[in-house]
Structures are given as structure tokens and as C-alpha cells.
Scaffold this active site. Structure first.
Site, PDB file in Angstrom:
ATOM      1  N   SER A   1       0.851  -1.191   0.000  1.00 38.77           N
ATOM      2  CA  SER A   1       0.000   0.000   0.000  1.00 38.77           C
ATOM      3  C   SER A   1       0.884   1.237   0.000  1.00 38.77           C
ATOM      4  O   SER A   1       1.996   1.225   0.545  1.00 38.77           O
ATOM      5  CB  SER A   1      -0.890   0.014   1.243  1.00 38.77           C
TER       6      SER A   1
ATOM      7  N   TYR B   1      -1.689  -0.273  10.283  1.00 43.85           N
ATOM      8  CA  TYR B   1      -1.812  -0.797   8.919  1.00 43.85           C
ATOM      9  C   TYR B   1      -0.612  -0.377   8.081  1.00 43.85           C
ATOM     10  O   TYR B   1      -0.006  -1.190   7.377  1.00 43.85           O
ATOM     11  CB  TYR B   1      -3.107  -0.279   8.294  1.00 43.85           C
TER      12      TYR B   1
END
Length: 248
Positions: free
Chosen positions: A143, A157
Site C-alpha cells: 500500500s 496498517y
């Protein structure tokens, strides 16, 4: 070489888009899912309509016993895995670090870091010449959060994806001499239902004004990069990252 592809977490979103594109490229595909059997079967039906062979297997990709059973099913029904996309992942409600529980942190790391490492381990047991394999390709779905840190939203995250990036680099170098390539994509601001998990389904729409390209991306755009990295067209790429964040 046979083209047998496992995509973890592929009943929807980026995983499903990748499966559909890979089906057009001649892969035999395993759709892995954790809970939504109906969604997995819908993707399988679409893949079969394209003339490709596909199976759906329910398994938690971060539990080694279930990963072992998953790979055994693929061995028996499709043949040994030659390509792996570590797509399964999770995110939690947007919050500051001091509001995050230990349980949340452990779950984040188990799903987003330990899971891809376990799946890569069992893929290598089939791909590596050390174990009778003929090489292969692994793509990890990271990501842009790994670069940006996601302050005030989900630094856990972001940290898990940073760890996945480091794993990508290390494993790529570890197995480069064995005919196995390991790469990653870093999506960001993609229109999928993944954002529901963070508590903000409209997150991409809200962030579009700050994206240099002025829009969010779609799952199919990420799938194109993944399938390219899997393919022989990317034969000299390993330890490589493709950012898909519209310029951020």
C-alpha cells in the site's frame, strides 16, 4: 511451465479483478476466501465463462494449518503453484495509536505480515529447484500507506505494509538465483469496499481533491500491474515496487 496461480483474499476487489485478468492470460486459478462463499463462487463463474480452470478454497491465509490444506487442494486439483499473489489483508477503524488495543495490533500483523510470509513459504516449497520446482513469481499487495505512514488513521496498517515491503526486498534477493521473482504493488485510493473496514466507505471520494491525478483508481488498474509483474514480460524485475496512488 504450467501457470497455476493462487490469489489470497480474491473473492472481491483487487483480488477478484486480478483473477479475471489472469484467466484471460491462461492461468489456472485458485480463488481463496475467508468467509464469503457466494462472492467467491460468483467470481469462479465469471472465470469459467472465460474458459479458464478455477477452484474456490476457503482458508485463513494467516493460519499455517489452513495454508497447508489450501496448497494441498491446489496441488490435487490444479497442480503445484507457480504464481502467488499475496492479496489478503485487513485494516481497522481509523484512530490514533493510543486508542489501539494489543488485540488489534496483533491481528493486523498476523494478517498483513505473517500471512503473506506463510503463503510465500509454501509457494517456495513448490517453486524452488531446491524442492523440485522450476521457478515462479510472487507479487505482494502492499500500500502507499507504507510510504506515507497514515497518521491519524491507521499507523498500524501502514507499519504492517512497511514490513511487507521489507519482506519483499529480502525474499527477492534470497531466491533470485532460483528462478523465482518477488515483487510488490502499492495501491492507494482505490475504489473497493476495503474502506468499509476503516469505517469510511467514502474515503476515496473525500481524498480525490488531494490526489495529483484528481481521481481515485479502480481495481482493474491494479490488476494490470500485478499480472504484468507475474508474467515473463517482467522477467528482469525482482524486488521491484509499482506505486499505484495517482501520484501521491
Amino acid at each position: 511451465m504450467e501457470k497455476v496461480l493462487l490469489i489470497t483474499g480474491s473473492s472481491r476487489g483487487i483480488g477478484a479483478a486480478t483473477a479475471l485478468l489472469a484467466a484471460r492470460e491462461g492461468y489456472r486459478i485458485c480463488i481463496n476466501y475467508q468467509s464469503d462463499h457466494e462472492a467467491a463462487e460468483r467470481i469462479c463463474d465469471q472465470i469459467r465463462e472465460l474458459g479458464a480452470q478455477v477452484i474456490a478454497v476457503q482458508a485463513d491465509a494467516s493460519d499455517e494449518d489452513q495454508v497447508i490444506a489450501l496448497f494441498a487442494r491446489i496441488d490435487a486439483e490444479l497442480g503445484p503453484v507457480t504464481a502467488l499473489v499475496n492479496n489478503a489483508g485487513t485494516v481497522a477503524q481509523a484512530s490514533r495509536l493510543e486508542e489501539m488495543s494489543e488485540i488489534r495490533l496483533l491481528r493486523m500483523m498476523k494478517t498483513n505480515v505473517v500471512g503473506p510470509m506463510l503463503c510465500a513459504k509454501h509457494a517456495l516449497l513448490r517453486m524452488s529447484p531446491r524442492h523440485g520446482g522450476k521457478g515462479g513469481s510472487i507479487v505482494n499487495v502492499s500500500s502507499v500507506a507504507a510510504r506515507l505512514g497514515s497518521p491519524g488513521e491507521y499507523v498500524d496498517y501502514a507499519a504492517s505494509k512497511g514490513a511487507l515491503d521489507t519482506f519483499t526486498i529480502g525474499l527477492a534477493r534470497e531466491v533470485a538465483g532460483e528462478g523465482i521473482r518477488v515483487n510488490a504493488v502499492r495501491p492507494g485510493y482505490i475504489f473497493t469496499d476495503f474502506h468499509v473496514l476503516s469505517g469510511d466507505p467514502q474515503r476515496v471520494n473525500k481524498l480525490e481533491p488531494g490526489i495529483p491525478m484528481g481521481r481515485g483508481g479502480v481495481a482493474e488498474e491494479v490488476a494490470e500491474a500485478i499480472v504484468w509483474l507475474l508474467s515473463d514480460k517482467a522477467s528482469y524485475a525482482t524486488g521491484t515496487f509499482i506505486d499505484l496512488g495517482g501520484g501521491r
